[in-house]
Scaffold this active site. Structure first.
Site, PDB file in Angstrom:
ATOM      1  N   LYS A 214      13.211  -4.684  37.891  1.00  0.00           N
ATOM      2  CA  LYS A 214      12.107  -4.780  38.837  1.00  0.00           C
ATOM      3  C   LYS A 214      10.760  -4.528  38.176  1.00  0.00           C
ATOM      4  O   LYS A 214      10.667  -4.126  37.017  1.00  0.00           O
ATOM      5  CB  LYS A 214      12.345  -3.812  40.007  1.00  0.00           C
ATOM      6  CG  LYS A 214      13.447  -4.287  40.937  1.00  0.00           C
ATOM      7  CD  LYS A 214      13.584  -3.400  42.162  1.00  0.00           C
ATOM      8  CE  LYS A 214      14.642  -3.951  43.116  1.00  0.00           C
ATOM      9  NZ  LYS A 214      14.857  -3.078  44.290  1.00  0.00           N
ATOM     10  N   ARG A 248      22.558  -0.619  41.725  1.00  0.00           N
ATOM     11  CA  ARG A 248      22.672  -2.068  41.966  1.00  0.00           C
ATOM     12  C   ARG A 248      21.973  -2.777  40.811  1.00  0.00           C
ATOM     13  O   ARG A 248      20.754  -2.643  40.638  1.00  0.00           O
ATOM     14  CB  ARG A 248      22.019  -2.425  43.309  1.00  0.00           C
ATOM     15  CG  ARG A 248      22.082  -3.889  43.685  1.00  0.00           C
ATOM     16  CD  ARG A 248      21.409  -4.109  45.038  1.00  0.00           C
ATOM     17  NE  ARG A 248      21.435  -5.507  45.448  1.00  0.00           N
ATOM     18  CZ  ARG A 248      20.520  -6.409  45.098  1.00  0.00           C
ATOM     19  NH1 ARG A 248      19.486  -6.047  44.329  1.00  0.00           N
ATOM     20  NH2 ARG A 248      20.615  -7.660  45.513  1.00  0.00           N
TER      21      ARG A 248
END
Length: 275
Positions: A214, A248
């Site tokens: 991210k 995740r």
């Protein structure tokens, strides 16, 4: 916690949730796994690397994403879920915040719902999850990154999601919480969440950390999405140290190795449940 046919410990070990995006526009791997054969090959690859659960998503939720219709999302995810179920023995999470998509996904074999809006996007999803008697992950999200006290306000917002879940009849032992790195947060907010992840245990539920590739990693290291492996591994180590039940991630093998090393240092081996 039972997810599909597998029992997961909620404390003492961090599991790997592998990402499978059936989308043309996801920020990291958009378009790579849209074809069914490529999606199934990637699932087989992740299983070989030791993934614990596969998270299937049919709509990109990257910043500035374009919403797709329920029917388009169903068209993307249902064949993949059905084929994973028929070919592999692996729990499947469906990444959606829409009740109709959840209904179709559960009918196809999804074992869990992963909701980026924490049951707040529409009123029916909580009832769908409760009726199916399956686990869910409720993520924190806001439309604007405006906070006076970040951690405290995320906890308040998550408590609202829990209230919705309880009113619908979702059992406590079927709930996982996600503080929502990258969703309605600034770069500094995201760093603080990862650094203070242990604070979210105060609500009494297992925690999922999703920071893989991210922008928090990209900004910290000034690297494009294709070069964020090492930064992601650091977030996974933080997650494991601070008691996350799941991370995740896109890269299963490397993150699983990072968890194993972290747990070895902490003295949490595969046969030691007391850590």
């Amino acid at each position: 916690m039972r997810i599909g046919q597998r029992e997961f410990r909620t404390k003492g070990h961090t599991y790997v949730m592998g990402i499978l995006n059936i989308t043309p526009d996801s920020f990291s791997d958009g378009g790579r796994y849209q074809a069914l054969d490529k999606a199934l090959f990637h699932v087989e690859e992740m299983i070989g690397e030791g993934v614990d659960i596969v998270d299937v998503g049919g709509e990109s939720t990257r910043p500035g994403y374009t919403m797709v219709s329920d029917q388009e999302e169903i068209h993307r995810v249902v064949p993949v879920i059905e084929n994973i179920k028929s070919r592999f023995d692996i729990p499947i999470s469906l990444d959606t915040y829409k009740a109709e998509v959840a209904l179709a996904g559960i009918a196809a074999g999804a074992d869990m719902i992963n909701d980026i809006w924490g049951l707040k996007y529409e009123g029916k999803l909580a009832e769908v999850i409760a009726k199916a008697q399956i686990p869910c992950c409720l993520m924190h999200n806001r439309r604007k990154a405006e906070y006076q006290n970040l951690i405290e306000e995320i906890l308040w917002d998550l408590e609202e999601s829990l209230e919705i879940a309880h009113k619908a009849g979702i059992a406590d032992d079927r709930i996982i919480l996600d503080p929502g790195v990258g969703f309605g947060k600034t770069y500094e907010n995201n760093l603080e969440i990862i650094n203070k992840l242990q604070n979210f245990h105060s609500l009494g539920y297992p925690i999922l950390l999703g920071a893989s590739r991210k922008s928090v990693v990209g900004i910290a290291l000034d690297l494009p999405v294709t070069e964020r492996m090492e930064g992601t591994l650091v977030t996974t180590v933080y997650g494991a140290k601070k008691g996350a039940m799941f991370v995740r991630v896109h890269d299963v093998k490397e993150n699983l190795r990072a968890i194993k090393m972290t747990e070895a240092i902490r003295g949490i081996g595969p046969e030691d449940d007391n850590g």
